[in-house]
Design a protein around this motif. Structure first.
Motif: not given
Length: 592
Positions: A178-194
């Motif tokens: 999940x990325x916030x409204x500025x486009x910065x990801x603050x939550x990512x899964x463990x898979x390197x592809x995300x």
């Protein structure tokens, strides 16, 4: 085509099938299939479509998660008149563990009546407003993500709440971010592809789903699903002849007993693979039949007035209940004195929308009474069928007054065996279930499982199962058995859900996309799958049974199919069965 005729056809279909939940990846469990020529291109296309559906579910779940606090802030702002809200704040934090702190932000930027972990906040940190609720961007503290929500009052003070986003982080699949409204990801899964820092790093053509009101973007990229036959390695299930003593028999034949539910027994033998073990067992004169211990996986995809419950998420989120004409149906029945057994991953015994509905339960995996759900799937299914309704909290269930019998046949990964499912069915029947819902399945016919299905049907129990989520014509078990009402999934437009299995074994359809329901840790999430369609039918069966307890299981099945809203071509077709269930029409037929 009447139900009895269709069942005869379905009984002859001996295809290989599996199910999965369309939702976060920790629900997409192992497949069981003997078909190894799966088209990889089609697999990738379906994976992309499921990724999009998963992202939609995640976006709706995030919105659902935050809406509870939004309404609470509205309530506090309406009743606040320069008084002390600290007791109310304390109660809110006790009841909702994801709310980590609450306070009043004064016009001169001071925090007052602070409760919980909230330490500091300035009005300038709000980044956007939606429906009168103000939001900050997510931020990190001590390795955890938080969000501030606020509601401004007439005196220019703001009631604010700090939301711990751990639930969203835990609920995300390994392959989502999940990325916030500025486009910065603050939550990512463990898979390197995300593992991205900003949305600028997303691959070309990547599709994201926006969380309503927050402008957060959810990105999902899962792997194409592989369909390999899964059984419990070096194990077999045998049915022993009545004269055989299992302990003596096992010792004489050098078998180790893994589990036993007379006359069925799960055995293994040192240095003996499943194939050789089966050959050996089938030659044994004390064995009536022997088969692999198949791995199972769950399946996440005329009345004048309406009864409208006051549950928080009913009107804004539960489109599925309106679509099956349930508000009119509730005038006629509420499910009183009926019991729906949920054979699944268990049920959360402490969920506020379920706990008062639960009967004695059973753990068919470990053979004890601990039915606690460590996966979430069973809790979600149970809520659809019979959550506490008209209690202001959460969602409404299809059958208001039905009791829920939790039977845990799948483990924390949403996986089980033909043995555990069959054992759960026997237990549910012997302990008073009127309806059994099975949002699970496998692509292998099992004599063991069919014995249990036959036993339940002969005892008058109504059996309901999800059709499967592989967009295949092949029939899944137990869905394919003639004694079972097999349920396909439709969307908000009454179209077949793209993942829903089809074929001559389909009996009826029900909503199965973006369905909100209960979840572990007192939460609510949105999931898609035929797993979600099936409990709609189980709940309707309970409503019919409560209206006339003398109705047989076959008669109730005929009513459900005979009163469904026709979809597609003809009175019956392979995609929708006899159509989408209609609660009002089904109950009206009994009353008339």
């Amino acid at each position: 085509m009447r139900r009895s005729e269709k069942w005869a056809i379905a009984f002859g279909v001996l295809a290989i099938v599996t199910m999965l939940v369309i939702g976060p990846n920790h629900h997409n469990n192992t497949y069981t299939t003997t078909e190894n020529n799966y088209n990889q291109k089609n697999s990738q296309v379906e994976a992309t479509a499921k990724d999009h559906l998963m992202a939609e579910d995640l976006a709706k779940t995030t919105s659902l998660f935050l809406s509870a606090l939004s309404e609470q802030l509205d309530k506090w702002s309406e009743h606040y008149s320069n008084g002390d809200l600290s007791d109310d704040f304390s109660e809110e934090i006790r009841e909702h563990p994801y709310i980590s702190g609450m306070a009043l932000l004064t016009s001169d930027q001071q925090l007052e009546q602070t409760i919980g972990t909230l330490e500091s906040f300035k009005e300038s940190q709000f980044s956007h407003t939606q429906n009168g609720i103000r939001y900050s961007e997510p931020y990190n503290r001590d390795g955890k993500s938080y969000l501030i929500m606020g509601k401004e009052m007439e005196n220019n003070e703001i009631i604010i709440g700090e939301v711990d986003l751990s639930f969203i982080e835990a609920y995300l699949s390994e392959t989502a971010a999940i990325a916030d409204s500025s486009g910065t990801f603050f939550v990512s899964g463990s898979d390197p592809n995300v593992q991205f820092k900003t949305t600028a790093e997303l691959p070309d053509g990547a599709k994201t789903e926006t969380v309503p009101g927050l402008d957060w973007n959810i990105y999902v990229q899962s792997k194409a699903e592989e369909r390999d036959q899964i059984t419990y390695k070096n194990q077999a299930v045998a049915k022993l002849a009545p004269q055989a003593n299992s302990t003596t028999w096992a010792k004489q034949n050098h078998y180790r007993i893994v589990s036993e539910n007379n006359p069925y027994i799960v055995v293994e033998k040192d240095n003996t693979g499943t194939d050789h073990l089966l050959e050996e067992l089938r030659r044994n004169e004390d064995v009536l039949f022997a088969e692999p211990n198949y791995a199972f996986a769950n399946q996440v995809q005329t009345i004048e007035s309406k009864v409208e419950p006051n549950d928080e998420f009913f009107k804004p989120y539960q489109w599925n209940l309106e679509q099956i004409q349930i508000e009119e149906g509730w005038n006629l029945a509420n499910g009183q004195d009926t019991v729906i057994a949920i054979i699944d991953s268990g049920v959360d015994p402490n969920h506020i929308d379920l706990q008062e509905k639960l009967t004695e339960g059973y753990n068919a995996v470990d053979d004890n009474d601990d039915f606690t759900d460590q996966n979430g799937h069973g809790t979600h299914v149970a809520g659809i069928a019979a959550a506490v309704t008209n209690n202001i909290e959460g969602i409404a269930g299809v059958s208001w007054q039905s009791k829920i019998m939790p039977v845990k046949a799948l483990n924390e990964n949403g996986e089980g065996s033909s043995y555990s499912v069959a054992r759960g069915i026997y237990w549910a029947v012997d302990h008073g279930a009127d309806v059994i819902n099975m949002s699970l399945g496998d692509y292998n016919h099992s004599d063991l499982l069919y014995d249990a299905i036959t036993y339940a049907h002969e005892q008058g129990v109504i059996l309901v199962s999800a059709s499967g989520n592989d967009n295949t014509e092949q029939a899944m078990y137990p869905a394919a058995y003639p004694e079972v009402i097999t349920v396909a999934a439709v969307d908000e437009n009454k179209n077949r859900a793209f993942f829903s299995n089809y074929g001559d074994h389909i009996d009826v359809s029900a909503p199965g996309e973006h369905i909100p329901s209960t979840y572990t840790d007192n939460q609510y999430v949105v999931l898609s799958g035929t797993s979600m369609a099936s409990p709609h039918v189980a709940g309707l069966a309970a409503l019919l049974k409560s209206t006339n307890p003398e109705l047989t299981n076959d008669a109730i099945g005929d009513i459900i199919l005979g009163t469904a809203d026709q979809l597609g071509d003809g009175d019956y077709n392979a995609y929708y069965g006899y159509g989408e269930i209609n609660v009002r029409n089904s109950l009206q037929q009994i009353i008339d």
